[in-house]
Scaffold this motif. Structure first.
Motif, mmCIF file in Angstrom:
data_model
loop_
_atom_site.group_PDB
_atom_site.id
_atom_site.type_symbol
_atom_site.label_atom_id
_atom_site.label_comp_id
_atom_site.label_asym_id
_atom_site.label_seq_id
_atom_site.Cartn_x
_atom_site.Cartn_y
_atom_site.Cartn_z
ATOM 1 N N ASP B 411 0.876 -1.184 0.000
ATOM 2 C CA ASP B 411 0.000 0.000 0.000
ATOM 3 C C ASP B 411 0.911 1.231 0.000
ATOM 4 O O ASP B 411 0.897 2.045 0.920
ATOM 5 N N ILE B 412 1.690 1.328 -1.044
ATOM 6 C CA ILE B 412 2.774 2.314 -1.077
ATOM 7 C C ILE B 412 2.245 3.714 -1.398
ATOM 8 O O ILE B 412 1.423 3.887 -2.296
ATOM 9 N N ILE B 413 2.729 4.692 -0.654
ATOM 10 C CA ILE B 413 2.468 6.090 -1.004
ATOM 11 C C ILE B 413 3.571 6.511 -1.964
ATOM 12 O O ILE B 413 4.752 6.322 -1.680
ATOM 13 N N ALA B 414 3.195 7.053 -3.098
ATOM 14 C CA ALA B 414 4.227 7.509 -4.028
ATOM 15 C C ALA B 414 3.748 8.718 -4.815
ATOM 16 O O ALA B 414 2.584 8.802 -5.210
ATOM 17 N N GLY B 449 2.829 -7.666 8.169
ATOM 18 C CA GLY B 449 1.972 -6.789 8.981
ATOM 19 C C GLY B 449 2.058 -5.325 8.585
ATOM 20 O O GLY B 449 2.531 -4.978 7.505
ATOM 21 N N GLU B 450 1.617 -4.486 9.507
ATOM 22 C CA GLU B 450 1.475 -3.064 9.203
ATOM 23 C C GLU B 450 2.821 -2.381 8.990
ATOM 24 O O GLU B 450 3.706 -2.433 9.841
ATOM 25 N N ILE B 451 2.916 -1.756 7.862
ATOM 26 C CA ILE B 451 4.155 -1.043 7.557
ATOM 27 C C ILE B 451 3.842 -0.001 6.481
ATOM 28 O O ILE B 451 3.038 -0.251 5.585
ATOM 29 N N GLU B 452 4.456 1.136 6.599
ATOM 30 C CA GLU B 452 4.209 2.197 5.620
ATOM 31 C C GLU B 452 5.476 2.468 4.828
ATOM 32 O O GLU B 452 6.518 2.757 5.400
ATOM 33 N N LEU B 453 5.358 2.348 3.524
ATOM 34 C CA LEU B 453 6.492 2.594 2.651
ATOM 35 C C LEU B 453 6.154 3.771 1.740
ATOM 36 O O LEU B 453 5.178 3.719 0.997
ATOM 37 N N ASN B 454 6.922 4.811 1.848
ATOM 38 C CA ASN B 454 6.617 6.051 1.120
ATOM 39 C C ASN B 454 7.758 6.412 0.170
ATOM 40 O O ASN B 454 8.921 6.404 0.568
ATOM 41 N N ILE B 455 7.389 6.790 -1.061
ATOM 42 C CA ILE B 455 8.413 7.088 -2.061
ATOM 43 C C ILE B 455 8.208 8.489 -2.637
ATOM 44 O O ILE B 455 7.121 8.825 -3.109
ATOM 45 N N SER B 456 9.263 9.298 -2.612
ATOM 46 C CA SER B 456 9.234 10.608 -3.258
ATOM 47 C C SER B 456 10.290 10.655 -4.351
ATOM 48 O O SER B 456 11.397 10.151 -4.159
ATOM 49 N N GLY B 457 9.947 11.299 -5.444
ATOM 50 C CA GLY B 457 10.908 11.414 -6.549
ATOM 51 C C GLY B 457 11.866 12.592 -6.399
ATOM 52 O O GLY B 457 12.773 12.762 -7.199
ATOM 53 N N MET B 459 13.241 16.011 -3.412
ATOM 54 C CA MET B 459 13.247 16.695 -2.114
ATOM 55 C C MET B 459 11.909 17.278 -1.698
ATOM 56 O O MET B 459 11.681 17.506 -0.516
ATOM 57 N N ASN B 460 11.066 17.629 -2.669
ATOM 58 C CA ASN B 460 9.811 18.275 -2.305
ATOM 59 C C ASN B 460 8.891 17.360 -1.505
ATOM 60 O O ASN B 460 7.945 17.809 -0.893
ATOM 61 N N ALA B 461 9.203 16.078 -1.548
ATOM 62 C CA ALA B 461 8.600 15.121 -0.617
ATOM 63 C C ALA B 461 7.085 14.961 -0.763
ATOM 64 O O ALA B 461 6.376 14.767 0.217
ATOM 65 N N CYS B 462 6.584 15.041 -2.011
ATOM 66 C CA CYS B 462 5.149 14.805 -2.221
ATOM 67 C C CYS B 462 4.761 13.403 -1.775
ATOM 68 O O CYS B 462 3.608 13.155 -1.433
ATOM 69 N N GLY B 463 5.704 12.468 -1.806
ATOM 70 C CA GLY B 463 5.420 11.101 -1.358
ATOM 71 C C GLY B 463 5.614 10.930 0.133
ATOM 72 O O GLY B 463 5.535 9.817 0.648
ATOM 73 N N HIS B 464 5.859 12.050 0.840
ATOM 74 C CA HIS B 464 5.974 12.047 2.307
ATOM 75 C C HIS B 464 6.964 10.993 2.808
ATOM 76 O O HIS B 464 6.720 10.319 3.809
ATOM 77 N N HIS B 465 8.100 10.862 2.102
ATOM 78 C CA HIS B 465 9.037 9.784 2.462
ATOM 79 C C HIS B 465 9.592 9.923 3.884
ATOM 80 O O HIS B 465 9.918 8.945 4.521
ATOM 81 N N HIS B 466 9.690 11.169 4.381
ATOM 82 C CA HIS B 466 10.253 11.362 5.731
ATOM 83 C C HIS B 466 9.444 10.680 6.819
ATOM 84 O O HIS B 466 9.984 10.322 7.853
ATOM 85 N N VAL B 467 8.139 10.555 6.594
ATOM 86 C CA VAL B 467 7.292 9.977 7.645
ATOM 87 C C VAL B 467 6.871 8.540 7.320
ATOM 88 O O VAL B 467 5.994 7.988 7.973
ATOM 89 N N GLY B 468 7.506 7.931 6.324
ATOM 90 C CA GLY B 468 7.262 6.515 6.061
ATOM 91 C C GLY B 468 8.098 5.670 7.019
ATOM 92 O O GLY B 468 9.205 6.050 7.375
ATOM 93 N N HIS B 469 7.551 4.523 7.434
ATOM 94 C CA HIS B 469 8.373 3.612 8.251
ATOM 95 C C HIS B 469 9.627 3.268 7.461
ATOM 96 O O HIS B 469 10.729 3.225 8.000
ATOM 97 N N ILE B 470 9.419 3.034 6.162
ATOM 98 C CA ILE B 470 10.531 2.985 5.228
ATOM 99 C C ILE B 470 10.300 4.127 4.240
ATOM 100 O O ILE B 470 9.212 4.236 3.673
ATOM 101 N N GLY B 471 11.269 4.990 4.080
ATOM 102 C CA GLY B 471 11.126 6.099 3.145
ATOM 103 C C GLY B 471 12.141 5.968 2.024
ATOM 104 O O GLY B 471 13.278 5.558 2.255
#
Lengths: 179, 564
Positions: B411-414, B449-457, B459-471
């Motif tokens: 359920d990746i945020i990207a 189990g529950e884990i959040e993986l966030n990807i940004s292309g 620095m502007n961080a639209c994928g909120h990578h800083h707050v992903g369990h894995i960014g």
């Protein structure tokens, strides 16, 4: 002669804006005869000399984006024209300065937007208390300026209060919920 | 859901006329490129890789069936048959022609939608909890407040040309689902001892180049004053925020430079003049807006539906979906359903015109015709009867919206990344898809189990990578795309910024890197411990060590193969 928008119509205007060159000293620069809008620094350095001209309505003061309008608090009674400079049209400090002059300091004289002003911002200028808009010379042709007047009325009933209409929409009208 | 009255509608219609004329003047050469830029941005129009990108507001994530159908129509008529939901409760089209944008905006206006302030250096589309009004842990519905903020900030004449963009989020539940700690202003609804509503106000949070968690500026601002208090903050920022350096222009930099005490002093000095002024909210106005958000006509139902429980017991795929994609509801017998926009191989947040139409139909049939958009880029049917879940599941399965992966690794945020975005340094979608493909085994996914993986292309961080369990952050190194990995980030009540584990990786390494991280977690976890909790307990070191050891081993293997 420049063309300005005053109270919703185009007027010819003979005010000139004094801008200091890099090596000009505010205390020493000579303000020539005629109608001049001088920088805050010049006003502050030469207040004694210029006060009578201000009171006679032929001298105004302009504020830059970094100037604190409270510095004019004691002069507001004698100033009939204050301008706020927009060095870039996207530099929005002038909107807050105008709001403070009108709503906080109670300035009631002419408030003029100068510098890099765009017709697409006319509506916002008026809302923040400017009553005169002075586009840069040559920015708009006579025809373009005429058609730009329409931008003064881009929105008819804004939500929030501002200088022109202090009461927000919810205080101005009764809004009903439709099922 | 909020319904426009004549005033709301007129403003949106007038905006369409304004932008139509601005576009005309731009195309005729009367309006310069630099002049048009901020104007089009405040209408959500970017000039992008392929065409203009149009970002449309979904205020606090609320949509109606008719609006979904309109989006489907726009996708078919003006775009390539799909739309993209973003991390900020907006929806984007990637391929419209600039000439068509005024017409698209006119179409949107017919269903009470717009693109106002979805970009540019102004107060952006206000965001909130996608489960507002239905969550069991909600103490105050944030939607009326979000709507009041929306109206106040729309075309605010003083704050249309701020030093930088400005984002406000509102939360009203025990658990923060609006990520208020990383917004320019975070409004957290509270009640004082007498039960009066007010707001704990956070300021100066944000992601991007300099990620910062917001500071508390006020412990309790009574509701009457919330707009005036925001005005005070905005005015201090507008006058004193940095304009000399784009990267230091956000309010978070001003707050840090002054310190929260001095910033608070300045805001309080400003607020003293505004308090009790015309912007003070009235009970009548709050009540008027709140009337739009009363509960739908729920049926009186037993707390649990026997048929639903029986179906779960006999049907394993349904049970898996119910476990991940169905959430408890405050009303007995009801549930909220998350529709996954994250099937393997699809760009996270993408949806086709057909699916949009289908969701509209399902919302009408099962959920009072309303849909929510989450910042995790999924959709929610908030009010579904438990007794209808099985039937609904069969339908969403047919629509390919039933992937049972909500809150799981796939359920990746990207963000759209380098495939679409001009700002991006690297691609996001292929990385997301490669990781999804590697973890395609559902049993394994559920075991992790529950884990959040966030990807940004970028620095502007639209994928909120800083707050992903894995960014994962795409970076440019000498014209090549590399990916920097952080772990330990989190959103919500325990918001934390992830820490970089070490040197960045090539795109093809990313599934291996994630696998190494997961491998360490599975070895070290305690029973029922989430990935993020294990990282917090043991620290980043074991993860770093394993990831780079595994990488060295892979490189060694590759060398052997090459050398034969």
């Amino acid at each position: 002669m420049a063309e300005i928008i005053k109270h919703g119509a185009i007027h010819a205007d003979d005010w000139e804006v004094l801008r200091l060159a890099e090596d000009d000293e505010a205390g020493k620069v000579e303000v020539a005869h005629g109608r001049w809008i001088v920088p805050l620094a010049v006003w502050q350095a030469q207040r004694d000399k210029l006060a009578a001209r201000a009171e006679a309505g032929v001298l105004g003061v302009w504020l830059a984006g970094g100037d604190d309008p409270a510095q004019l608090a004691d002069d507001l009674v004698r100033l009939q024209l204050i301008a706020v400079d927009f060095p870039k049209f996207a530099d929005g400090r002038g909107y807050s300065i105008a709001t403070l002059l009108r709503a906080r300091l109670g300035y009631g004289g002419e408030l003029r937007a100068i510098g890099n002003v765009l017709r697409d911002q006319f509506f916002f200028y008026i809302r923040c208390g400017f009553d005169v808009i002075q586009p840069q010379p040559g920015k708009y042709s006579a025809e373009q300026l005429q058609s730009a007047l329409a931008s003064l009325k881009d929105f008819s009933e804004p939500y929030q209060g501002a200088v022109d209409r202090a009461e927000p929409l919810f205080r101005r009208v009764s809004r009903e919920v439709r099922a | 859901m909020y319904q426009y009255d004549e005033y709301d509608q007129r403003l949106v219609d007038e905006r369409v006329a304004q932008f139509r004329d601005q576009t005309r003047r731009y195309l005729a050469g009367e309006l310069g490129e630099d002049e048009f830029r901020p104007l089009r941005l405040q209408n959500g129009v970017y000039i992008q890789r392929h065409a203009p990108m149009l970002r449309i507001a979904i205020p606090y994530g609320n949509l109606r069936a008719a609006q979904l159908r309109k989006l489907a129509h726009i996708a078919r008529t003006y775009d390539r048959g799909y739309a993209h939901f973003t991390t900020r409760q907006n929806v984007q089209f990637n391929w419209p022609a600039l000439e068509d944008v005024p017409e698209i905006l006119a179409e949107l206006a017919t269903v009470q939608m717009h693109a106002i302030q979805t970009s540019g250096n102004c107060i952006r589309n206000v965001t909130s909890d996608p489960f507002a009004g239905v969550a069991g842990d909600e103490h105050t519905d944030p939607r009326p407040w979000a709507e009041l903020v929306r109206q106040w900030s729309t075309f605010h004449p003083e704050f249309a040309f701020l030093p930088r963009k400005f984002k406000i989020a509102v939360n009203g539940a025990t658990e923060d689902r609006a990520v208020i700690q990383v917004h320019d202003i975070g409004l957290d609804l509270k009640r004082d001892e007498a039960g009066n509503i007010g707001f704990r106000v956070l300021v100066g949070g944000g992601l991007g180049r300099t990620p910062i968690i917001g500071d508390e500026i006020a412990a309790f601002v009574p509701w009457q004053h919330v707009l005036s208090y925001c005005e005070a903050i905005l005015r201090v920022y507008n006058l004193h925020g940095r304009r000399d350096n784009l990267y230091k222009a956000r309010i978070k930099i001003l707050v840090k430079a002054l310190g929260i005490e001095e910033f608070r002093r300045q805001v309080d000095a400003e607020f003293a003049h505004l308090k009790d002024g015309p912007a003070t909210l009235t009970e009548a106005e709050v009540a008027r807006v709140a009337q739009h958000f009363v509960d739908p006509e729920y049926a009186a139902l037993p707390a649990t539906d026997a048929g639903y429980e029986a179906k779960k017991a006999e049907n394993k795929p349904f049970a898996a979906w119910a476990k991940r994609n169905v959430r408890a509801h405050k009303r007995p017998g009801y549930a909220s359903v998350v529709l996954s926009l994250k099937p393997t191989g699809v760009a996270p947040g993408d949806i086709t015109a057909e699916q949009l139409d289908r969701v509209a139909e399902l919302s009408e049939r099962y959920s009072f015709g309303e849909v929510r958009v989450t910042h995790e880029q999924n959709l929610v049917l908030a009010d579904v009867r438990q007794s209808e879940l099985f039937e609904l599941w069969q339908q969403v399965r047919d629509a390919r919206l039933s992937t049972p992966n909500i809150g799981l690794l796939t359920d990746i945020i990207a963000c759209p990344g380098g495939d679409f975005c001009n700002l991006a340094n690297a691609k996001s979608i292929p990385i997301a898809n490669a990781i999804q493909a590697r973890f395609d085994n559902l049993d394994y996914l559920h075991d992790i189990g529950e884990i959040e993986l966030n990807i940004s292309g970028c620095m502007n961080a639209c994928g909120h990578h800083h707050v992903g369990h894995i960014g994962v952050l795409g970076v440019d190194k000498n014209g090549e795309e590399w990916y920097q990995v952080t772990i330990g980030g989190d959103q919500g009540n325990h918001t934390a910024l992830g820490k970089v584990i070490g040197p960045s990786f090539a795109a093809h390494e990313m599934p291996d890197v994630v696998e190494s991280l997961i491998g360490v977690y599975l070895e070290l976890r305690h029973a029922d411990e989430r990935f993020i909790d294990t990282v917090r307990r043991v620290g980043a070191e074991p993860f770093k060590t394993r990831v780079y050891a595994d990488r060295a081993a892979r490189l060694e293997d590759e060398r052997k193969v090459v050398n034969g």
